[in-house]
Each structure stands twice: as C-alpha cells, then as structure tokens.
Design a protein around this motif. Structure first.
Motif, mmCIF file in Angstrom:
data_model
loop_
_atom_site.group_PDB
_atom_site.id
_atom_site.type_symbol
_atom_site.label_atom_id
_atom_site.label_comp_id
_atom_site.label_asym_id
_atom_site.label_seq_id
_atom_site.Cartn_x
_atom_site.Cartn_y
_atom_site.Cartn_z
ATOM 1 N N CYS A 11 0.390 -14.619 40.428
ATOM 2 C CA CYS A 11 1.367 -15.452 41.146
ATOM 3 C C CYS A 11 2.311 -14.595 41.981
ATOM 4 C CB CYS A 11 2.163 -16.298 40.164
ATOM 5 S SG CYS A 11 1.205 -17.604 39.385
ATOM 6 N N LYS A 12 2.766 -13.487 41.428
ATOM 7 C CA LYS A 12 3.654 -12.595 42.172
ATOM 8 C C LYS A 12 2.977 -12.060 43.427
ATOM 9 C CE LYS A 12 6.359 -10.816 38.300
ATOM 10 N NZ LYS A 12 6.657 -9.622 37.481
ATOM 11 N N ILE A 13 1.724 -11.664 43.290
ATOM 12 C CA ILE A 13 0.982 -11.129 44.432
ATOM 13 C C ILE A 13 0.879 -12.166 45.532
ATOM 14 C CG2 ILE A 13 -1.299 -10.351 45.202
ATOM 15 C CD1 ILE A 13 -1.573 -9.031 42.382
ATOM 16 N N VAL A 14 0.489 -13.374 45.167
ATOM 17 C CA VAL A 14 0.317 -14.441 46.161
ATOM 18 C C VAL A 14 1.646 -14.766 46.843
ATOM 19 C CG1 VAL A 14 -0.238 -16.890 46.444
ATOM 20 C CG2 VAL A 14 -1.748 -15.417 45.105
ATOM 21 N N LYS A 15 2.717 -14.892 46.067
ATOM 22 C CA LYS A 15 4.023 -15.201 46.655
ATOM 23 C C LYS A 15 4.478 -14.104 47.602
ATOM 24 C CE LYS A 15 5.594 -18.211 42.990
ATOM 25 N NZ LYS A 15 6.383 -18.375 41.795
ATOM 26 N N ARG A 16 4.256 -12.865 47.231
ATOM 27 C CA ARG A 16 4.669 -11.743 48.082
ATOM 28 C C ARG A 16 3.858 -11.723 49.379
ATOM 29 N NH1 ARG A 16 7.064 -7.425 44.880
ATOM 30 N NH2 ARG A 16 7.282 -6.359 46.873
ATOM 31 N N LYS A 17 2.544 -11.979 49.278
ATOM 32 C CA LYS A 17 1.707 -12.016 50.485
ATOM 33 C C LYS A 17 2.128 -13.184 51.378
ATOM 34 C CE LYS A 17 -1.481 -9.990 51.671
ATOM 35 N NZ LYS A 17 -1.567 -8.892 52.643
ATOM 36 N N ILE A 21 0.091 -1.408 40.957
ATOM 37 C CA ILE A 21 -1.326 -1.744 40.874
ATOM 38 C C ILE A 21 -2.013 -1.198 42.111
ATOM 39 C CG2 ILE A 21 -1.053 -3.802 39.429
ATOM 40 C CD1 ILE A 21 -1.139 -5.496 41.942
ATOM 41 N N SER A 22 -3.321 -1.227 42.128
ATOM 42 C CA SER A 22 -4.051 -0.701 43.284
ATOM 43 C C SER A 22 -4.052 -1.713 44.433
ATOM 44 C CB SER A 22 -5.491 -0.364 42.895
ATOM 45 O OG SER A 22 -6.222 -1.540 42.643
ATOM 46 N N GLU A 23 -4.204 -1.184 45.624
ATOM 47 C CA GLU A 23 -4.280 -2.048 46.806
ATOM 48 C C GLU A 23 -5.497 -2.961 46.727
ATOM 49 O OE1 GLU A 23 -3.830 -0.141 50.624
ATOM 50 O OE2 GLU A 23 -2.469 1.338 49.757
ATOM 51 N N SER A 24 -6.580 -2.452 46.137
ATOM 52 C CA SER A 24 -7.796 -3.271 46.065
ATOM 53 C C SER A 24 -7.572 -4.519 45.207
ATOM 54 C CB SER A 24 -8.972 -2.457 45.532
ATOM 55 O OG SER A 24 -8.733 -2.018 44.223
ATOM 56 N N VAL A 25 -6.736 -4.418 44.167
ATOM 57 C CA VAL A 25 -6.427 -5.592 43.342
ATOM 58 C C VAL A 25 -5.665 -6.622 44.172
ATOM 59 C CG1 VAL A 25 -5.067 -6.415 41.373
ATOM 60 C CG2 VAL A 25 -6.467 -4.370 41.142
ATOM 61 N N VAL A 26 -4.688 -6.159 44.936
ATOM 62 C CA VAL A 26 -3.903 -7.062 45.778
ATOM 63 C C VAL A 26 -4.818 -7.751 46.792
ATOM 64 C CG1 VAL A 26 -2.036 -7.232 47.466
ATOM 65 C CG2 VAL A 26 -1.799 -5.703 45.501
ATOM 66 N N LYS A 27 -5.674 -6.970 47.437
ATOM 67 C CA LYS A 27 -6.590 -7.531 48.440
ATOM 68 C C LYS A 27 -7.530 -8.548 47.819
ATOM 69 C CE LYS A 27 -6.668 -3.449 51.383
ATOM 70 N NZ LYS A 27 -7.497 -2.331 51.871
ATOM 71 N N THR A 43 0.149 -5.270 51.981
ATOM 72 C CA THR A 43 -0.611 -4.912 50.786
ATOM 73 C C THR A 43 -0.160 -3.598 50.151
ATOM 74 O OG1 THR A 43 -2.508 -6.202 51.530
ATOM 75 C CG2 THR A 43 -2.942 -4.478 49.912
ATOM 76 N N PRO A 44 -0.026 -2.511 50.908
ATOM 77 C CA PRO A 44 0.391 -1.254 50.268
ATOM 78 C C PRO A 44 1.767 -1.347 49.599
ATOM 79 C CG PRO A 44 -0.449 -0.816 52.460
ATOM 80 C CD PRO A 44 -0.346 -2.299 52.325
ATOM 81 N N PHE A 45 2.685 -2.083 50.204
ATOM 82 C CA PHE A 45 4.023 -2.237 49.641
ATOM 83 C C PHE A 45 3.970 -3.018 48.328
ATOM 84 C CE2 PHE A 45 8.122 -4.484 49.304
ATOM 85 C CZ PHE A 45 8.954 -3.380 49.212
ATOM 86 N N ILE A 46 3.203 -4.106 48.308
ATOM 87 C CA ILE A 46 3.065 -4.914 47.094
ATOM 88 C C ILE A 46 2.447 -4.079 45.978
ATOM 89 C CG2 ILE A 46 1.916 -6.913 46.053
ATOM 90 C CD1 ILE A 46 2.055 -8.242 48.832
ATOM 91 N N ALA A 47 1.388 -3.358 46.312
ATOM 92 C CA ALA A 47 0.709 -2.534 45.314
ATOM 93 C C ALA A 47 1.657 -1.490 44.727
ATOM 94 C CB ALA A 47 -0.510 -1.864 45.935
ATOM 95 N N MET A 48 2.432 -0.856 45.574
ATOM 96 C CA MET A 48 3.363 0.166 45.109
ATOM 97 C C MET A 48 4.444 -0.456 44.215
ATOM 98 S SD MET A 48 5.765 2.723 47.310
ATOM 99 C CE MET A 48 6.848 1.383 47.794
#
Length: 80
Positions: free
Chosen positions: A11-17, A32-38, A23-28
């Motif tokens: 949920c956090k990832i989706v809201k941030r996107k 977590i890895s950028e690939s997870v966010v993507k 993507t790199p900012f969210i991952a950092m």
C-alpha cells in the motif's frame, strides 16, 4: 527465493507512486530494491487493488509428493 511483501508495504509503494515519487527514491526510503517497487507498481496498474493482497500460496517450494501421499502421512503422524 524472495519472501512475500507485506500488505502494508504494498500500500505504501502504491500511494507513493500515485503521489509522483520516483522508483529509486521510494526504494531508498523503504529500504527495498527498485525491482520490488517496479513489480508492485506494474501489478497495481494491471490488476488494481487485488494485487495488494499477498499471495502466500506462491511462497515456498513445490512438494515432490502428491496430495494423497501427503494426506496419508498426515493421518499417520496424527495417529489417525
């Protein structure tokens, strides 16, 4: 093998996107890895809210034994 990503983190990832974070900012920020966010963002665009629920059935290895064999082992183990 990777582990399941918790519902809250998805949920956090989706809201941030959705708010425009990259993507790199969210991952950092979420460690977590950028690939997870993507991957989660791609799933969300394709499946919507349904992708937020963890699919634990995809976790773990595949048994070499069929269901009948596992049932019989459980019956013996449980003194049935």
């Amino acid at each position: 093998m990777g582990k399941a990503v918790a519902y809250e983190l998805r949920c956090k990832i989706v809201k941030r996107k959705q708010s425009g974070d990259n993507t790199p900012f969210i991952a950092m920020e979420l460690s977590i890895s950028e690939s997870v966010v993507k991957k989660i963002w791609k799933q969300y665009r394709e499946e919507g809210e349904r992708c937020l629920h963890t699919k634990y059935s995809n976790c773990g290895g595949v048994s070499r034994y069929d269901e009948n064999f596992r049932s019989e082992v459980s019956r013996i183990r449980d003194n049935g």
